[in-house]
Design a protein around this motif. Structure first.
Motif, PDB file in Angstrom:
ATOM      1  N   SER A 111      14.779 -10.904   3.953  1.00  0.00           N
ATOM      2  CA  SER A 111      13.372 -11.074   3.538  1.00  0.00           C
ATOM      3  C   SER A 111      13.135 -12.501   3.164  1.00  0.00           C
ATOM      4  CB  SER A 111      13.018  -9.752   2.676  1.00  0.00           C
ATOM      5  OG  SER A 111      13.072  -8.770   2.984  1.00  0.00           O
ATOM      6  N   GLU A 112      13.872 -12.884   2.139  1.00  0.00           N
ATOM      7  CA  GLU A 112      13.819 -14.240   1.607  1.00  0.00           C
ATOM      8  C   GLU A 112      14.020 -15.073   2.649  1.00  0.00           C
ATOM      9  OE1 GLU A 112      15.174 -14.691  -2.272  1.00  0.00           O
ATOM     10  OE2 GLU A 112      13.987 -16.355  -2.040  1.00  0.00           O
ATOM     11  N   LEU A 113      15.010 -14.919   3.349  1.00  0.00           N
ATOM     12  CA  LEU A 113      15.505 -16.211   4.552  1.00  0.00           C
ATOM     13  C   LEU A 113      14.202 -16.158   5.380  1.00  0.00           C
ATOM     14  CD1 LEU A 113      18.102 -17.662   5.441  1.00  0.00           C
ATOM     15  CD2 LEU A 113      18.219 -15.893   7.062  1.00  0.00           C
ATOM     16  N   SER A 114      13.723 -15.330   5.727  1.00  0.00           N
ATOM     17  CA  SER A 114      12.532 -15.234   6.867  1.00  0.00           C
ATOM     18  C   SER A 114      11.092 -15.617   6.149  1.00  0.00           C
ATOM     19  CB  SER A 114      12.602 -13.939   7.570  1.00  0.00           C
ATOM     20  OG  SER A 114      11.983 -12.690   6.733  1.00  0.00           O
ATOM     21  N   GLY A 115      11.077 -15.862   4.990  1.00  0.00           N
ATOM     22  CA  GLY A 115       9.971 -16.163   4.316  1.00  0.00           C
ATOM     23  C   GLY A 115       9.011 -15.109   4.398  1.00  0.00           C
ATOM     24  N   GLY A 116       9.609 -13.771   4.499  1.00  0.00           N
ATOM     25  CA  GLY A 116       8.727 -12.612   4.395  1.00  0.00           C
ATOM     26  C   GLY A 116       8.163 -12.044   5.761  1.00  0.00           C
ATOM     27  N   ALA A 117       8.678 -12.725   6.913  1.00  0.00           N
ATOM     28  CA  ALA A 117       8.330 -12.051   8.043  1.00  0.00           C
ATOM     29  C   ALA A 117       9.218 -10.818   8.147  1.00  0.00           C
ATOM     30  CB  ALA A 117       8.977 -12.964   9.239  1.00  0.00           C
ATOM     31  N   PHE A 118      10.343 -10.632   7.467  1.00  0.00           N
ATOM     32  CA  PHE A 118      11.054  -9.320   7.464  1.00  0.00           C
ATOM     33  C   PHE A 118      10.561  -8.969   6.171  1.00  0.00           C
ATOM     34  CE2 PHE A 118      14.567  -6.863   6.466  1.00  0.00           C
ATOM     35  CZ  PHE A 118      14.698  -5.912   7.471  1.00  0.00           C
ATOM     36  N   ASP A 119      10.395  -7.913   5.712  1.00  0.00           N
ATOM     37  CA  ASP A 119      10.229  -7.541   4.444  1.00  0.00           C
ATOM     38  C   ASP A 119      10.404  -6.082   4.466  1.00  0.00           C
ATOM     39  OD1 ASP A 119       9.137  -6.704   1.986  1.00  0.00           O
ATOM     40  OD2 ASP A 119       7.492  -8.571   2.011  1.00  0.00           O
ATOM     41  N   ILE A 120      11.443  -5.802   3.363  1.00  0.00           N
ATOM     42  CA  ILE A 120      11.920  -4.199   3.444  1.00  0.00           C
ATOM     43  C   ILE A 120      11.060  -3.486   2.523  1.00  0.00           C
ATOM     44  CG2 ILE A 120      14.491  -4.510   3.615  1.00  0.00           C
ATOM     45  CD1 ILE A 120      14.482  -4.310   0.387  1.00  0.00           C
ATOM     46  N   THR A 121       9.886  -4.023   1.968  1.00  0.00           N
ATOM     47  CA  THR A 121       8.733  -3.356   1.245  1.00  0.00           C
ATOM     48  C   THR A 121       7.604  -2.940   2.358  1.00  0.00           C
ATOM     49  OG1 THR A 121       7.464  -5.391   0.502  1.00  0.00           O
ATOM     50  CG2 THR A 121       9.389  -4.413  -0.947  1.00  0.00           C
ATOM     51  N   ILE A 122       7.910  -3.018   3.704  1.00  0.00           N
ATOM     52  CA  ILE A 122       6.951  -2.764   4.593  1.00  0.00           C
ATOM     53  C   ILE A 122       6.356  -1.188   4.599  1.00  0.00           C
ATOM     54  CG2 ILE A 122       8.538  -2.174   6.536  1.00  0.00           C
ATOM     55  CD1 ILE A 122       5.743  -4.498   6.949  1.00  0.00           C
ATOM     56  N   GLY A 123       7.151  -0.386   3.761  1.00  0.00           N
ATOM     57  CA  GLY A 123       6.939   1.164   3.921  1.00  0.00           C
ATOM     58  C   GLY A 123       5.478   1.573   3.978  1.00  0.00           C
ATOM     59  N   PRO A 124       4.495   1.132   3.103  1.00  0.00           N
ATOM     60  CA  PRO A 124       3.228   1.646   3.094  1.00  0.00           C
ATOM     61  C   PRO A 124       2.595   1.489   4.598  1.00  0.00           C
ATOM     62  CG  PRO A 124       3.550   0.670   0.993  1.00  0.00           C
ATOM     63  CD  PRO A 124       4.939   0.246   1.871  1.00  0.00           C
ATOM     64  N   LEU A 125       2.719   0.387   5.035  1.00  0.00           N
ATOM     65  CA  LEU A 125       2.402  -0.079   6.389  1.00  0.00           C
ATOM     66  C   LEU A 125       3.006   1.090   7.402  1.00  0.00           C
ATOM     67  CD1 LEU A 125       1.891  -4.010   6.265  1.00  0.00           C
ATOM     68  CD2 LEU A 125       0.156  -2.309   6.539  1.00  0.00           C
ATOM     69  N   VAL A 126       4.169   1.050   7.463  1.00  0.00           N
ATOM     70  CA  VAL A 126       5.015   1.779   8.443  1.00  0.00           C
ATOM     71  C   VAL A 126       4.211   3.329   8.481  1.00  0.00           C
ATOM     72  CG1 VAL A 126       6.947   3.124   9.094  1.00  0.00           C
ATOM     73  CG2 VAL A 126       7.057   0.546   8.299  1.00  0.00           C
ATOM     74  N   SER A 127       4.203   3.853   6.972  1.00  0.00           N
ATOM     75  CA  SER A 127       3.434   5.199   6.820  1.00  0.00           C
ATOM     76  C   SER A 127       2.120   5.213   7.458  1.00  0.00           C
ATOM     77  CB  SER A 127       3.420   5.837   5.433  1.00  0.00           C
ATOM     78  OG  SER A 127       4.715   5.604   4.953  1.00  0.00           O
ATOM     79  N   ALA A 128       1.259   4.159   7.217  1.00  0.00           N
ATOM     80  CA  ALA A 128       0.095   4.000   7.502  1.00  0.00           C
ATOM     81  C   ALA A 128      -0.201   4.252   9.104  1.00  0.00           C
ATOM     82  CB  ALA A 128      -0.809   3.082   7.054  1.00  0.00           C
ATOM     83  N   TRP A 129       0.756   3.641   9.806  1.00  0.00           N
ATOM     84  CA  TRP A 129       0.471   3.604  11.470  1.00  0.00           C
ATOM     85  C   TRP A 129       1.204   4.685  11.896  1.00  0.00           C
ATOM     86  CZ3 TRP A 129      -1.971  -0.196  14.435  1.00  0.00           C
ATOM     87  CH2 TRP A 129      -2.556  -0.863  13.857  1.00  0.00           C
ATOM     88  N   ASP A 130       2.359   5.332  11.315  1.00  0.00           N
ATOM     89  CA  ASP A 130       3.207   6.115  11.687  1.00  0.00           C
ATOM     90  C   ASP A 130       3.696   6.210  13.200  1.00  0.00           C
ATOM     91  OD1 ASP A 130       4.845   8.413  11.221  1.00  0.00           O
ATOM     92  OD2 ASP A 130       3.232   9.783  11.928  1.00  0.00           O
ATOM     93  N   ILE A 131       3.650   4.894  13.687  1.00  0.00           N
ATOM     94  CA  ILE A 131       4.218   4.629  15.057  1.00  0.00           C
ATOM     95  C   ILE A 131       5.614   5.181  15.376  1.00  0.00           C
ATOM     96  CG2 ILE A 131       4.699   2.783  16.660  1.00  0.00           C
ATOM     97  CD1 ILE A 131       2.764   1.141  15.308  1.00  0.00           C
ATOM     98  N   GLY A 132       5.482   5.907  16.355  1.00  0.00           N
ATOM     99  CA  GLY A 132       6.846   6.740  16.618  1.00  0.00           C
ATOM    100  C   GLY A 132       6.936   8.025  16.047  1.00  0.00           C
TER     101      GLY A 132
END
Ligand code: ADP
Ligand code: MG
Length: 349
Positions: A111-132
């Motif tokens: 998450s740090e290395l990518s400047g937040g492009a990868f972010d393990i706290t993405i959970g709320p967005l993953v739930s909101a979209w529920d893609i898949g």
């Protein structure tokens, strides 16, 4: 457990091209469904002679590793470390297993290395979209605006030093949630490889939902040839073939999990800055590196960064090579892949 709608495509993401010929000891291969995807382990050769039954038992041990990873890290499995961390957000610190701790530490690193492009706290967005998931939907702009402040890996509080058994995690804001979907399969592949090598396996392929990790060279001592799927093809055709030795190859693409509404495709790789599926002219990113956990996290990260920033970022990483496939049919390779990637489809250059 939620069963992904995309079981079939997962099979087709990356296929290993094999030249079987006559073999004294045919490879032993088994597949099962873990971490929302099809996971396959194929053993080609061992240092000491093992019966097919013994090889089967080693593959069962691989499935045990996958089962443990799921029990620890699945966000939608009640009682998992990740589910407990998320439930306790804004309230209390949660003790977790050393394994989950290791993946969270790695997740925070990328998450740090990518400047937040990868972010393990993405959970709320993953739930909101529920893609898949069962109820995929397009959240309103207002809803996304409310969720965005919750996405920030820098707020995660971890305790317990690197070598201690386990540790604890605290998410300081209510509704914050971590999601390890972009890294857990790579972690499980690395653990599986360690176990297989310790058990005397000298040539094998681990394929966890398109997260591929190889042990040794292909029988005959040549590099493995991994087919990279054409992201635009519905039938799982290859756009090219990549030669690899003892390495991980992981692809993140718009074709793995998505839903369509009003003719528009919404895929499962989300941009933490906008709250929406990353739309930046890329169809897929394939990363080659020694460790599957690294390739897994970086394929997601580079995809979010997009073709320009992603290529530049990949060039600065030691021991990491990448192939970017754009929506206009261009394949951009880092220098280390130029000799190892062969384009097979006329639609790409
Ligand atoms: P796959 O799981 O299909 O192999 P990825 O490794 O690219 O694909 O991971 C995508 C998953 O990672 C999503 O399903 C979600 O759980 C999570 N994710 C989505 N966007 C991000 C992001 N920007 N950073 C970290 N994890 C993400
Ligand atoms: Mg990934």
């Amino acid at each position: 457990m939620k069963v992904a709608a995309s079981l079939l495509p997962a099979f087709l993401i990356l296929a290993v091209l094999l030249f079987s010929g006559c073999q004294e000891n045919p490879p032993v291969s088994k597949s099962d469904f873990y971490l929302d995807t099809v996971c396959t382990v194929t053993i080609y050769e061992t240092n000491t002679s093992l019966s097919a039954e013994e090889k089967n038992r080693l593959i069962d041990r691989a499935f045990t590793i996958l089962g443990e990873t799921e029990e620890d890290m699945s966000s939608h499995l009640e009682g998992s470390d990740v589910a407990r961390i998320n439930e306790a957000s804004g309230k209390k610190t949660v003790s977790i297993s050393p394994r989950t701790m290791e993946v969270i530490r790695n997740g925070l690193h990328y998450s740090e290395l990518s400047g937040g492009a990868f972010d393990i706290t993405i959970g709320p967005l993953v739930s909101a979209w529920d893609i898949g998931g069962e109820n995929p939907r397009i959240p309103s702009q207002k809803e996304l605006q409310e969720l965005l402040p919750l996405i920030d890996y820098r707020k995660v509080v971890i305790k317990g030093d690197q070598d201690s058994a386990g540790g604890s995690v605290f998410l300081p804001q209510k509704e914050m949630a971590i999601d390890l979907g972009g890294i857990a399969k790579g972690y499980a592949a690395d653990r599986t490889a360690e176990m297989l090598i310790e058990s005397g396996v000298s040539r094998a392929i681990i394929d966890y939902g398109g997260n591929i990790l190889t042990i040794g060279n292909r029988p005959g001592d040549n590099p493995w040839r991994i087919g990279i799927q054409d992201p635009a093809s519905e039938r799982g055709e290859y756009l090219g073939i990549l030669q690899i030795t003892e390495e991980a190859v992981v692809t993140s693409g718009i074709y793995e999990r998505y839903f369509e509404k009003d003719g528009k495709r919404y895929h499962h790789i989300l941009n933490p800055k906008t709250g929406r599926p990353a739309r930046n002219g890329l169809q897929s990113v394939t990363v080659v590196s020694k460790k599957a956990i690294e390739a897994d996290a970086l394929s997601t990260a580079l995809f979010v960064m997009g073709p320009e920033k992603g290529v530049e970022h990949a060039a600065g990483l030691q021991g990491v090579e990448a192939a970017f496939v754009t929506t206009s049919g261009k394949v951009i390779l880092t220098p280390g892949l130029k000799e190892r990637f062969e384009i097979k489809s006329e639609d790409y250059n």
